[in-house]
Every structure is written in C-alpha cells, then in structure tokens.
Write a protein that holds these residues in place. Structure first.
Motif, PDB file in Angstrom:
ATOM      1  N   LEU A  58       0.812  -1.496  -0.394  1.00  0.00           N
ATOM      2  CA  LEU A  58      -0.226   0.038   0.149  1.00  0.00           C
ATOM      3  C   LEU A  58       0.668   1.378   0.098  1.00  0.00           C
ATOM      4  O   LEU A  58       0.662   2.235  -0.263  1.00  0.00           O
ATOM      5  CB  LEU A  58      -1.131   0.532   1.182  1.00  0.00           C
ATOM      6  CG  LEU A  58      -1.718  -1.119   1.121  1.00  0.00           C
ATOM      7  CD1 LEU A  58      -3.122  -1.072   2.526  1.00  0.00           C
ATOM      8  CD2 LEU A  58      -3.150  -0.577   0.136  1.00  0.00           C
ATOM      9  N   GLY A  59       2.207   1.164   0.760  1.00  0.00           N
ATOM     10  CA  GLY A  59       2.783   2.362   0.555  1.00  0.00           C
ATOM     11  C   GLY A  59       3.503   2.268  -0.496  1.00  0.00           C
ATOM     12  O   GLY A  59       4.099   3.589  -0.991  1.00  0.00           O
ATOM     13  N   GLY A  60       3.516   1.569  -1.005  1.00  0.00           N
ATOM     14  CA  GLY A  60       4.466   1.682  -3.173  1.00  0.00           C
ATOM     15  C   GLY A  60       2.653   2.395  -3.826  1.00  0.00           C
ATOM     16  O   GLY A  60       3.148   3.197  -4.576  1.00  0.00           O
ATOM     17  N   GLY A  61       2.099   2.060  -3.575  1.00  0.00           N
ATOM     18  CA  GLY A  61       1.075   2.810  -4.053  1.00  0.00           C
ATOM     19  C   GLY A  61       0.671   4.163  -4.040  1.00  0.00           C
ATOM     20  O   GLY A  61       0.262   4.496  -4.816  1.00  0.00           O
ATOM     21  N   ALA A  62       1.377   4.125  -2.295  1.00  0.00           N
ATOM     22  CA  ALA A  62       0.365   5.802  -2.505  1.00  0.00           C
ATOM     23  C   ALA A  62       1.663   6.838  -3.094  1.00  0.00           C
ATOM     24  O   ALA A  62       1.738   7.728  -3.142  1.00  0.00           O
ATOM     25  CB  ALA A  62       0.921   6.214  -0.226  1.00  0.00           C
ATOM     26  N   LEU A  63       2.700   5.813  -2.523  1.00  0.00           N
ATOM     27  CA  LEU A  63       3.715   6.716  -3.657  1.00  0.00           C
ATOM     28  C   LEU A  63       3.650   7.005  -5.317  1.00  0.00           C
ATOM     29  O   LEU A  63       4.016   7.799  -5.726  1.00  0.00           O
ATOM     30  CB  LEU A  63       5.407   5.789  -3.274  1.00  0.00           C
ATOM     31  CG  LEU A  63       6.337   6.811  -3.176  1.00  0.00           C
ATOM     32  CD1 LEU A  63       6.753   8.028  -2.317  1.00  0.00           C
ATOM     33  CD2 LEU A  63       7.767   6.016  -2.956  1.00  0.00           C
ATOM     34  N   LEU A  64       3.297   5.729  -5.387  1.00  0.00           N
ATOM     35  CA  LEU A  64       3.695   6.094  -6.961  1.00  0.00           C
ATOM     36  C   LEU A  64       2.170   7.007  -7.777  1.00  0.00           C
ATOM     37  O   LEU A  64       2.198   7.360  -8.436  1.00  0.00           O
ATOM     38  CB  LEU A  64       2.863   4.409  -7.806  1.00  0.00           C
ATOM     39  CG  LEU A  64       2.763   4.117  -8.621  1.00  0.00           C
ATOM     40  CD1 LEU A  64       3.307   4.881  -9.870  1.00  0.00           C
ATOM     41  CD2 LEU A  64       1.889   2.390  -9.107  1.00  0.00           C
ATOM     42  N   ALA A  65       0.781   7.120  -6.564  1.00  0.00           N
ATOM     43  CA  ALA A  65      -0.837   7.217  -6.975  1.00  0.00           C
ATOM     44  C   ALA A  65      -0.157   8.910  -6.578  1.00  0.00           C
ATOM     45  O   ALA A  65       0.132   9.328  -7.253  1.00  0.00           O
ATOM     46  CB  ALA A  65      -1.482   7.633  -5.944  1.00  0.00           C
ATOM     47  N   VAL A  66       0.560   9.371  -5.485  1.00  0.00           N
ATOM     48  CA  VAL A  66       1.404  11.239  -5.762  1.00  0.00           C
ATOM     49  C   VAL A  66       2.205  11.352  -6.843  1.00  0.00           C
ATOM     50  O   VAL A  66       1.755  12.803  -6.874  1.00  0.00           O
ATOM     51  CB  VAL A  66       1.737  11.063  -3.580  1.00  0.00           C
ATOM     52  CG1 VAL A  66       1.929  12.737  -4.038  1.00  0.00           C
ATOM     53  CG2 VAL A  66       0.800  10.650  -3.126  1.00  0.00           C
ATOM     54  N   ALA A  67       3.088  10.576  -6.796  1.00  0.00           N
ATOM     55  CA  ALA A  67       4.061  11.117  -8.345  1.00  0.00           C
ATOM     56  C   ALA A  67       3.464  10.782  -9.580  1.00  0.00           C
ATOM     57  O   ALA A  67       3.549  12.224  -9.924  1.00  0.00           O
ATOM     58  CB  ALA A  67       4.665   9.895  -8.500  1.00  0.00           C
ATOM     59  N   GLU A  68       2.152   9.721  -9.386  1.00  0.00           N
ATOM     60  CA  GLU A  68       2.145  10.524 -11.189  1.00  0.00           C
ATOM     61  C   GLU A  68       0.643  11.368 -10.909  1.00  0.00           C
ATOM     62  O   GLU A  68       0.623  12.073 -11.984  1.00  0.00           O
ATOM     63  CB  GLU A  68       1.079   8.820 -11.338  1.00  0.00           C
ATOM     64  CG  GLU A  68       1.869   8.196 -11.356  1.00  0.00           C
ATOM     65  CD  GLU A  68       2.741   8.817 -12.262  1.00  0.00           C
ATOM     66  OE1 GLU A  68       3.340   8.449 -13.718  1.00  0.00           O
ATOM     67  OE2 GLU A  68       3.932   8.698 -12.158  1.00  0.00           O
ATOM     68  N   ALA A  69      -0.346  11.239  -9.774  1.00  0.00           N
ATOM     69  CA  ALA A  69      -1.316  12.533  -9.693  1.00  0.00           C
ATOM     70  C   ALA A  69      -0.583  13.935  -9.963  1.00  0.00           C
ATOM     71  O   ALA A  69      -1.044  14.949 -10.683  1.00  0.00           O
ATOM     72  CB  ALA A  69      -1.887  12.686  -8.237  1.00  0.00           C
ATOM     73  N   VAL A  70       0.171  14.407  -9.179  1.00  0.00           N
ATOM     74  CA  VAL A  70       1.522  15.277  -9.873  1.00  0.00           C
ATOM     75  C   VAL A  70       1.787  15.659 -11.071  1.00  0.00           C
ATOM     76  O   VAL A  70       1.844  16.923 -11.581  1.00  0.00           O
ATOM     77  CB  VAL A  70       2.367  15.807  -8.657  1.00  0.00           C
ATOM     78  CG1 VAL A  70       3.098  16.403  -8.836  1.00  0.00           C
ATOM     79  CG2 VAL A  70       1.907  15.596  -6.925  1.00  0.00           C
TER      80      VAL A  70
END
Length: 340
Positions: free
Chosen positions: A246-258
């Motif tokens: 889930l931490g990897g998913g959160a990191l990926l989501a923020v990076a791609e959303a920005v």
C-alpha cells in the motif's frame, strides 16, 4: 496511539515545533516578498499567491504537522505518502508560486542570497535535467532501501533532515522547468515539456519497486516490530507485506497525480513564452518600419510641402526593392538570406 481509521486523515494533527517553524518561515518569507512588491508598485498575481499558500505551504503543513506526521511512525503507507507529498506535491506548489521571478522583481541586480545561490555552478549542475531527475528519483529509492526512513522515525533530527532533503531535491527539478534562465539555452519550452513528461515516467519507479519488493525493505520500522497475535500492526491493522505494498501504491499515486499538472503548467508557460516572443518581434518590426513611413510621408508644412513626390521604387531593382518580410524578422534572418 489510537487505531488508524480513514477519518484520522482529517482529524489527527500535532503541534510539531519543527513543522510549525518550517511553515512559518516559508509562508512568511513569501508573503513578505509579495507585500514589498506591491508596495513598490509591482503587480503580482493573486493566483500565484494562492497556489503557493495552498498547494505549497498547505501541503507542507499537512505533511509535517498533520495526519501524515502523526501516523508516519506506525503506519508504513502513511509514512510513504508523506514522503511522496514532500518530494512531489509540495515542491510543485511552491514552484507554481513563482518565487524566483518574485525575487528577481525585487532584486533586479540579483543580489539576494537565494538568487546568488541559484547562479552558482553547483546549483546549475544539480538543476541540469538529467542530474535533477536522477537526484529526485534516487533520493526516493534511497529513503526506503537504506536505514534513512526507519532512522527518521526514531530521531527528530533525522526526520527534519529527511524532510528538507525531499523538498529540496523536488525543487531542484521542478523550479528549472517553470522558471526561465535556470536551464541551458537549448532547454526551450518544448524541451522542458518533454522533460516533464519523462520525469513523470521516472517518478513511478520508486513506487513500483516498493510494491513489487520480495521482502520488507525496512524491517526495523516501528509499526512492524510490535505485531498483534494475528500478525498485524497494532495501529495499522495491516500485515507488514500488505502495508508495504500500500505504501508503494501511495507513493506511485502521488507521483503520477502530480505529473500531469506539471506537464500542463510547463505547456502553458510554453504558450505564454511564444506569445511574448511574437509580441517582441512585432514591436521590433514596427520600430524598424516607423522611420521609413515618416520619410515617405515627408513634412506636412514648410519649404518641402510643395515638392514633387519621390518616384516609386522599381521592383526589378535589387537595391531599391523593399526587403522581404522574413528578411527583417529577427527569428528568421539567419535562415533566409538573399544569395549573392
């Protein structure tokens, strides 16, 4: 520490002295610059100020004083989300406020310490596109694949240093994309748009690596050292391997959303830069044509008022023929020249 629930992402806040100091320094300095600029008669966009305060200072406060700071030591994916916000979202918000142009407005000679720092060779090297991207991505990887993140959960000093490093490395890449003069001359707006797209792809690497890791990358993380009888974290309620994914998913989501807003912001700056260049070219052409119009009109009164008009130029005479428009366009003079 009460068990984590989704509502805690809105209600859990703490008065961190270091976090409050960081928010006060960053927000106070920018507002002071805006006040000085307006006092001196310089117009400054309210949208720029709002973006800096909401997306920049606001996300910084949420990360260092809000729920992300409260649960970073016990819920791994919340800690990973905090890292992503500080490394990606906060730098973008600060850059959208355009603090460099604001400082240049206040200090045209460039004598402000921050402007001097940006002009040093080291800063130019760190902001070079390939270096900036590698530094930003490499920092995120190093946070989780070294003892850095686990150490930051046990030491306030290590936590503060990590927070500063994440914001600074993010700014080293984002600022040059949105500010003229910080990259080499070949980095035109079109090139900067392409660089923003490439960076959006590269930013996905740390999150993907974290999601697909075969083992725990931070086995000494406090939230994983005291598990319940069911093998889950006492606060998170998650098994360590699921918490890490889930931490990897959160990191990926923020990076791609920005990534998409960054590309859009750079593209908008590209359009505005093209408009400014076109306007400057029009002014140069008007200035070049004005003396010719004055000479051809002749004096309205006086001794020369009754003089016969000059004969029209012969279009077949290469000397008398008027220059073609692209020969006087500063952007095209080097491409199209009459052959000898």
């Amino acid at each position: 520490m009460p068990p984590f629930a989704a509502s805690r992402l809105l209600t859990a806040w703490e008065l961190s002295p270091g976090g409050l100091l960081a928010v006060a320094v960053v927000g106070g300095a920018y507002l002071g610059w805006v006040h000085r600029a307006r006092r001196d008669g310089h117009a400054w966009s309210r949208w720029r100020t709002a973006l800096f305060l909401v997306l920049g200072v606001g996300t910084l406060a949420y990360a260092v004083c809000g729920p992300l700071a409260v649960y970073r030591d016990t819920v791994f994916w919340v800690g990973a989300l905090q890292v992503g916000v500080l490394a990606s979202l906060t730098p973008v918000g600060l850059a959208l406020g355009d603090p460099v142009r604001l400082l240049r407005t206040l200090h045209p000679a460039g004598r402000h310490p921050l402007l001097g720092l940006l002009s040093t060779r080291l800063a130019r090297l760190l902001m070079f596109p390939a270096v900036g991207t590698a530094l930003a991505v490499g920092t995120l990887i190093a946070v989780f694949w070294t003892p850095a993140f686990a150490a930051s959960t046990r030491s306030p000093v290590a936590e503060a240093l990590l927070d500063v490093a994440l914001v600074v490395t993010g700014l080293l890449f984002v600022l040059p994309l949105m500010v003229d003069g910080l990259l080499p001359r070949w980095a035109t707006p079109a090139v900067r748009t392409a660089l923003a797209f490439v960076d959006g792809l590269a930013d996905a690497i740390p999150g993907i690596l974290l999601m697909t890791a075969s083992g725990l990358v931070a086995p000494s993380f406090p939230g994983w050292t005291h598990l319940t009888a069911a093998g889950v974290g006492a606060v998170s309620g998650l098994a360590p391997d699921l918490d890490q994914r889930l931490g990897g998913g959160a990191l990926l989501a923020v990076a791609e959303a920005v990534g998409l807003p960054v590309i859009a912001a750079v593209f908008v700056e590209w359009v505005r830069s093209d408009d400014r260049e076109a306007a400057a070219t029009d002014r140069a052409l008007d200035a070049a044509d004005h003396p010719a119009r004055v000479r051809s009109a002749g004096p309205a009164t006086g001794p020369g008022a009754g003089a016969a008009p000059e004969p029209a130029a012969d279009p077949d005479d290469p000397v008398a023929a008027p220059a073609l428009w692209w020969e006087s366009d500063p952007r095209l003079q080097g491409r199209f020249r009459p052959r000898a």
